[in-house]
Design an enzyme around this catalytic site. Structure first.
Site, PDB file in Angstrom:
ATOM      1  N   TYR A   1      68.924 -16.699 -47.408  1.00 47.06           N
ATOM      2  CA  TYR A   1      70.046 -16.191 -48.379  1.00 47.06           C
ATOM      3  C   TYR A   1      70.972 -16.126 -46.950  1.00 47.06           C
ATOM      4  CZ  TYR A   1      67.772 -16.592 -52.596  1.00 47.06           C
ATOM      5  OH  TYR A   1      67.074 -16.656 -53.450  1.00 47.06           O
TER       6      TYR A   1
ATOM      7  N   LYS B   1      55.567 -18.199 -49.936  1.00 48.57           N
ATOM      8  CA  LYS B   1      57.051 -17.260 -50.287  1.00 48.57           C
ATOM      9  C   LYS B   1      56.063 -16.661 -51.169  1.00 48.57           C
ATOM     10  CE  LYS B   1      59.813 -18.022 -54.653  1.00 48.57           C
ATOM     11  NZ  LYS B   1      59.948 -18.274 -55.900  1.00 48.57           N
TER      12      LYS B   1
ATOM     13  N   ARG C   1      65.892 -13.001 -60.198  1.00 46.90           N
ATOM     14  CA  ARG C   1      65.250 -12.949 -61.754  1.00 46.90           C
ATOM     15  C   ARG C   1      66.626 -12.430 -62.765  1.00 46.90           C
ATOM     16  NH1 ARG C   1      59.055 -10.829 -61.480  1.00 46.90           N
ATOM     17  NH2 ARG C   1      58.635 -13.249 -61.034  1.00 46.90           N
TER      18      ARG C   1
ATOM     19  N   CYS D   1      61.543 -26.008 -62.344  1.00 48.56           N
ATOM     20  CA  CYS D   1      61.078 -25.153 -63.088  1.00 48.56           C
ATOM     21  C   CYS D   1      61.309 -24.880 -64.569  1.00 48.56           C
ATOM     22  CB  CYS D   1      60.248 -23.595 -62.552  1.00 48.56           C
ATOM     23  SG  CYS D   1      59.724 -22.702 -63.491  1.00 48.56           S
TER      24      CYS D   1
ATOM     25  N   SER E   1      64.480 -13.166 -52.457  1.00 47.35           N
ATOM     26  CA  SER E   1      65.292 -12.493 -52.523  1.00 47.35           C
ATOM     27  C   SER E   1      65.741 -10.602 -52.102  1.00 47.35           C
ATOM     28  CB  SER E   1      65.909 -12.301 -53.669  1.00 47.35           C
ATOM     29  OG  SER E   1      65.275 -11.866 -54.834  1.00 47.35           O
TER      30      SER E   1
ATOM     31  N   ARG F   1      53.414 -12.792 -63.608  1.00 50.69           N
ATOM     32  CA  ARG F   1      53.719 -14.141 -63.481  1.00 50.69           C
ATOM     33  C   ARG F   1      51.962 -13.994 -62.560  1.00 50.69           C
ATOM     34  NH1 ARG F   1      58.438 -15.730 -65.087  1.00 50.69           N
ATOM     35  NH2 ARG F   1      60.298 -15.351 -63.843  1.00 50.69           N
TER      36      ARG F   1
ATOM     37  N   LYS G   1      52.903 -19.169 -53.665  1.00 48.87           N
ATOM     38  CA  LYS G   1      53.643 -18.768 -54.848  1.00 48.87           C
ATOM     39  C   LYS G   1      52.788 -17.798 -55.238  1.00 48.87           C
ATOM     40  CE  LYS G   1      57.349 -18.657 -57.910  1.00 48.87           C
ATOM     41  NZ  LYS G   1      58.272 -19.150 -58.508  1.00 48.87           N
TER      42      LYS G   1
ATOM     43  N   CYS H   1      61.398 -21.617 -66.211  1.00 50.35           N
ATOM     44  CA  CYS H   1      61.643 -20.222 -66.356  1.00 50.35           C
ATOM     45  C   CYS H   1      63.241 -19.174 -66.536  1.00 50.35           C
ATOM     46  CB  CYS H   1      60.901 -19.074 -64.909  1.00 50.35           C
ATOM     47  SG  CYS H   1      61.941 -19.276 -63.654  1.00 50.35           S
TER      48      CYS H   1
ATOM     49  N   CYS I   1      57.325 -19.161 -66.483  1.00 49.66           N
ATOM     50  CA  CYS I   1      57.311 -20.789 -65.865  1.00 49.66           C
ATOM     51  C   CYS I   1      57.187 -21.984 -66.898  1.00 49.66           C
ATOM     52  CB  CYS I   1      56.816 -21.051 -64.472  1.00 49.66           C
ATOM     53  SG  CYS I   1      57.443 -19.612 -63.835  1.00 49.66           S
TER      54      CYS I   1
HETATM   55  C1  PBG Z   1      60.933 -19.122 -60.713  1.00 47.79           C
HETATM   56  C2  PBG Z   1      61.434 -18.556 -59.485  1.00 47.79           C
HETATM   57  C3  PBG Z   1      61.994 -17.416 -58.839  1.00 47.79           C
HETATM   58  C4  PBG Z   1      62.058 -17.676 -57.735  1.00 47.79           C
HETATM   59  C5  PBG Z   1      62.003 -19.100 -56.917  1.00 47.79           C
HETATM   60  N1  PBG Z   1      61.993 -19.893 -58.255  1.00 47.79           N
HETATM   61  C6  PBG Z   1      61.018 -16.164 -59.128  1.00 47.79           C
HETATM   62  C7  PBG Z   1      59.551 -16.233 -59.701  1.00 47.79           C
HETATM   63  O1  PBG Z   1      58.422 -16.497 -59.648  1.00 47.79           O
HETATM   64  O2  PBG Z   1      59.537 -15.024 -60.678  1.00 47.79           O
HETATM   65  C8  PBG Z   1      62.436 -16.637 -56.537  1.00 47.79           C
HETATM   66  C9  PBG Z   1      63.101 -16.921 -55.238  1.00 47.79           C
HETATM   67  C10 PBG Z   1      63.730 -15.360 -54.618  1.00 47.79           C
HETATM   68  O3  PBG Z   1      63.292 -14.380 -54.889  1.00 47.79           O
HETATM   69  O4  PBG Z   1      64.359 -15.915 -54.348  1.00 47.79           O
HETATM   70  N2  PBG Z   1      60.322 -20.163 -60.942  1.00 47.79           N
END
Ligand code: PBG
Length: 330
Positions: A316, A251, A206, A119, A277, A220, A196, A121, A129
């Protein structure tokens, strides 16, 4: 003797821990876990992540130890998030990610399964992204797919076992697959972030990856799924299946078990659930306040993801999975 006016029908299944263990309809194994791994270029000391107790961003010097520690805890599958030292006005330098993969594969080889997040980002100055148009208000699909598939090829050549595109542009899976195949990397798999959602629950991540979106587009929502639209998420995931994704990821995970369950019925591909997270941080925060038992709460979440059809779980807390699963009582 109690009078048997209301004879037991279901409660016999719950009579004892051993009966519950024997009749369980889902089971957990540490072998189904993938652990996220953050590595930041130019970092001199590992750095803690706000909201994610026990998780740190590794340096190029400490990342090998982190992998060794995970292996010792029974986890040998990783999802790598490389964080470059500087943002790029024109993104195109993926050398830190490439170096990190080469380094890990040189040391651990086939002892680890290494998926690389793919990605932009943490590279872009605006934290989005993909590539934005000149007014910084719209993500350009074609230009983004071109660059992301180029990045994927570099990750594969470096030695990644799996490419995990998390950008959510349309057409990326087919583009990545054909590029990898053309280069002879047809055994490298693709784990698509298939469903996602544009979620509040990515906050701590982030912070770890310096990837909060800014500029004219402050969220996003124009590329990630809406929590209010299940059909879009399912259709996108099935499209990724058609385009050649090997693993379909959902996710966040615990808030979206309806999506997992539907996909389980509609695809033959293995499903991954990413307990993200913010979801992890929520459990941790309850545990820190003494309001839940930490291990039991995570195990309960993992059971839910298994029931919904996830073959694998990205967590995690994966490093604790083996111990918790071994010691749990049903
Ligand atoms: C970015 C990405 C994100 C996560 C994984 N890849 C964050 C987002 O889309 O802003 C989140 C993972 C997490 O919160 O544990 N492409």
């Amino acid at each position: 003797m109690e009078n048997l006016r209301y004879p037991l029908t279901q409660r016999r299944y719950r009579t004892s821990p051993l009966m519950r263990e024997l009749t369980a309809s889902v089971r957990l194994s540490h072998k189904q876990f993938i652990i996220p791994l953050f590595v930041e270029e130019g970092l001199s000391q590992p750095r803690e992540v706000k909201g994610l107790p026990g998780i740190q961003v590794e340096t190029a010097a400490t990342v090998e130890q982190a992998v060794t520690k995970a292996i010792q805890s029974g986890i040998n599958k990783f999802l790598l998030f490389p964080v470059p030292a500087a943002k790029q006005e024109v993104v195109g330098d993926f050398s830190f990610a490439v170096r990190t993969i080469r380094q890990l594969k040189a040391v651990f080889g086939p002892e680890i399964w290494l998926a690389a997040d793919c990605c932009l980002c943490s590279y872009t100055t605006h934290g989005h992204c993909g590539i934005l148009d000149s007014s910084l208000t719209r993500m350009l699909n074609n230009a983004s797919v071109e660059l992301i598939s180029r990045y994927a090829a570099e990750l594969a050549v470096a030695g990644a076992d799996c490419i995990a595109p998390s950008d959510m542009t349309d057409g990326r899976i087919a583009a990545i697959r054909s590029r990898l195949d053309a280069l002879g990397y047809d055994t490298v798999s693709i784990m698509s972030y298939a469903a996602k959602f544009s979620s509040q629950f990515y906050g701590p991540f982030r912070d770890a990856c310096h990837s909060a979106p800014s500029a004219g587009l402050s969220d996003r929502k124009t590329y990630q799924h809406s929590p209010f639209n299940r059909e879009d998420a399912i259709a996108s995931a099935l499209r990724d299946d058609q385009e050649g994704a090997d693993i379909l990821m959902v996710k966040p995970a615990a808030l979206y078990t309806d999506i997992l369950l539907t996909l389980k019925q509609e695809t033959r591909k293995p499903l991954a659930a990413y307990h993200v997270s913010g979801e992890y941080a929520a459990v941790e925060s309850l545990a820190q306040q003494g309001l839940v038992s930490r291990a039991a709460a995570h195990l309960e979440v993992w059971a839910a993801l298994n029931r919904a059809g996830a073959a694998m779980i990205i967590s995690y807390a994966a490093g604790e999975a083996r111990g918790w699963i071994e010691r749990m009582t049903y």
